[in-house]
Write a protein that holds these residues in place. Sequence first.
Motif, PDB file in Angstrom:
ATOM      1  N   ALA A  18     -27.591  41.819  16.032  1.00 52.94           N
ATOM      2  CA  ALA A  18     -26.355  42.037  16.782  1.00 52.94           C
ATOM      3  C   ALA A  18     -25.326  42.753  15.913  1.00 52.94           C
ATOM      4  CB  ALA A  18     -25.797  40.709  17.290  1.00 52.94           C
ATOM      5  N   THR A  19     -25.248  42.377  14.652  1.00 46.12           N
ATOM      6  CA  THR A  19     -24.308  42.996  13.720  1.00 46.12           C
ATOM      7  C   THR A  19     -24.638  44.464  13.520  1.00 46.12           C
ATOM      8  OG1 THR A  19     -23.938  40.884  12.613  1.00 46.12           O
ATOM      9  CG2 THR A  19     -23.371  42.863  11.371  1.00 46.12           C
ATOM     10  N   VAL A  20     -25.910  44.762  13.303  1.00 42.71           N
ATOM     11  CA  VAL A  20     -26.340  46.148  13.119  1.00 42.71           C
ATOM     12  C   VAL A  20     -26.044  46.949  14.383  1.00 42.71           C
ATOM     13  CG1 VAL A  20     -28.359  47.640  12.829  1.00 42.71           C
ATOM     14  CG2 VAL A  20     -28.067  45.627  11.370  1.00 42.71           C
ATOM     15  N   GLY A  21     -26.286  46.349  15.534  1.00 49.65           N
ATOM     16  CA  GLY A  21     -26.001  47.030  16.794  1.00 49.65           C
ATOM     17  C   GLY A  21     -24.532  47.394  16.930  1.00 49.65           C
ATOM     18  N   ARG A  22     -23.664  46.490  16.552  1.00 50.77           N
ATOM     19  CA  ARG A  22     -22.222  46.771  16.624  1.00 50.77           C
ATOM     20  C   ARG A  22     -21.842  47.889  15.667  1.00 50.77           C
ATOM     21  NH1 ARG A  22     -18.522  41.748  16.304  1.00 50.77           N
ATOM     22  NH2 ARG A  22     -17.022  43.333  16.907  1.00 50.77           N
ATOM     23  N   LEU A  23     -22.440  47.877  14.481  1.00 50.72           N
ATOM     24  CA  LEU A  23     -22.140  48.938  13.516  1.00 50.72           C
ATOM     25  C   LEU A  23     -22.670  50.288  14.002  1.00 50.72           C
ATOM     26  CD1 LEU A  23     -22.844  47.060  10.178  1.00 50.72           C
ATOM     27  CD2 LEU A  23     -20.639  48.005  10.901  1.00 50.72           C
ATOM     28  N   ILE A  34     -16.243  46.988   7.870  1.00 42.32           N
ATOM     29  CA  ILE A  34     -16.465  46.493   6.513  1.00 42.32           C
ATOM     30  C   ILE A  34     -16.855  45.019   6.558  1.00 42.32           C
ATOM     31  CG2 ILE A  34     -15.338  45.962   4.313  1.00 42.32           C
ATOM     32  CD1 ILE A  34     -13.686  48.572   4.780  1.00 42.32           C
ATOM     33  N   LYS A  35     -16.164  44.233   7.367  1.00 46.00           N
ATOM     34  CA  LYS A  35     -16.487  42.810   7.496  1.00 46.00           C
ATOM     35  C   LYS A  35     -17.885  42.619   8.093  1.00 46.00           C
ATOM     36  CE  LYS A  35     -11.765  41.148   7.718  1.00 46.00           C
ATOM     37  NZ  LYS A  35     -10.728  40.516   8.512  1.00 46.00           N
ATOM     38  N   LEU A  36     -18.214  43.434   9.083  1.00 46.81           N
ATOM     39  CA  LEU A  36     -19.548  43.360   9.685  1.00 46.81           C
ATOM     40  C   LEU A  36     -20.623  43.712   8.658  1.00 46.81           C
ATOM     41  CD1 LEU A  36     -18.873  45.016  13.154  1.00 46.81           C
ATOM     42  CD2 LEU A  36     -19.586  42.648  12.760  1.00 46.81           C
ATOM     43  N   TYR A  37     -20.368  44.728   7.854  1.00 49.24           N
ATOM     44  CA  TYR A  37     -21.322  45.131   6.826  1.00 49.24           C
ATOM     45  C   TYR A  37     -21.519  44.005   5.811  1.00 49.24           C
ATOM     46  CZ  TYR A  37     -23.691  47.817   3.258  1.00 49.24           C
ATOM     47  OH  TYR A  37     -24.613  48.250   2.349  1.00 49.24           O
ATOM     48  N   LEU A  43     -26.524  38.036   5.723  1.00 48.46           N
ATOM     49  CA  LEU A  43     -27.616  37.656   6.622  1.00 48.46           C
ATOM     50  C   LEU A  43     -28.947  38.210   6.132  1.00 48.46           C
ATOM     51  CD1 LEU A  43     -25.734  38.232   9.971  1.00 48.46           C
ATOM     52  CD2 LEU A  43     -26.608  36.021   9.157  1.00 48.46           C
ATOM     53  N   ARG A  44     -28.942  39.438   5.667  1.00 53.04           N
ATOM     54  CA  ARG A  44     -30.171  40.055   5.145  1.00 53.04           C
ATOM     55  C   ARG A  44     -30.679  39.292   3.928  1.00 53.04           C
ATOM     56  NH1 ARG A  44     -31.246  43.232   1.085  1.00 53.04           N
ATOM     57  NH2 ARG A  44     -33.115  44.499   1.111  1.00 53.04           N
ATOM     58  N   ALA A  45     -29.786  38.933   3.031  1.00 52.99           N
ATOM     59  CA  ALA A  45     -30.179  38.180   1.841  1.00 52.99           C
ATOM     60  C   ALA A  45     -30.750  36.815   2.245  1.00 52.99           C
ATOM     61  CB  ALA A  45     -28.988  38.011   0.909  1.00 52.99           C
TER      62      ALA A  45
END
Length: 78
Positions: A18-23, A34-37, A43-45
């Motif tokens: 969902a985060t990647v989609g928003r970006l 920046i906050k989403l990234y 999350l990836r870690a």
Amino acid sequence: MTVTENMSFEEAMKELEATVGRLEHGEASLEESIKLYERGALLRAHCDQRLREAEERVEKITLAANGQPTGTAPAEGL
């Protein structure tokens, strides 16, 4: 935003997607992007760690002489 340590792999992946989609849609402001990234990096870690833990557990499965699984041995640090 929640702490990732209590999230399952599936929960973290869903939020990461969902985060990647928003970006990717580019609809967020620079500050929000920046906050989403940053959240995406956490999350990836978390997902990477969960996968490593699962791989270690699979590697620790013990086999009998006939090749049948006999149980598991705990991986160090789990």
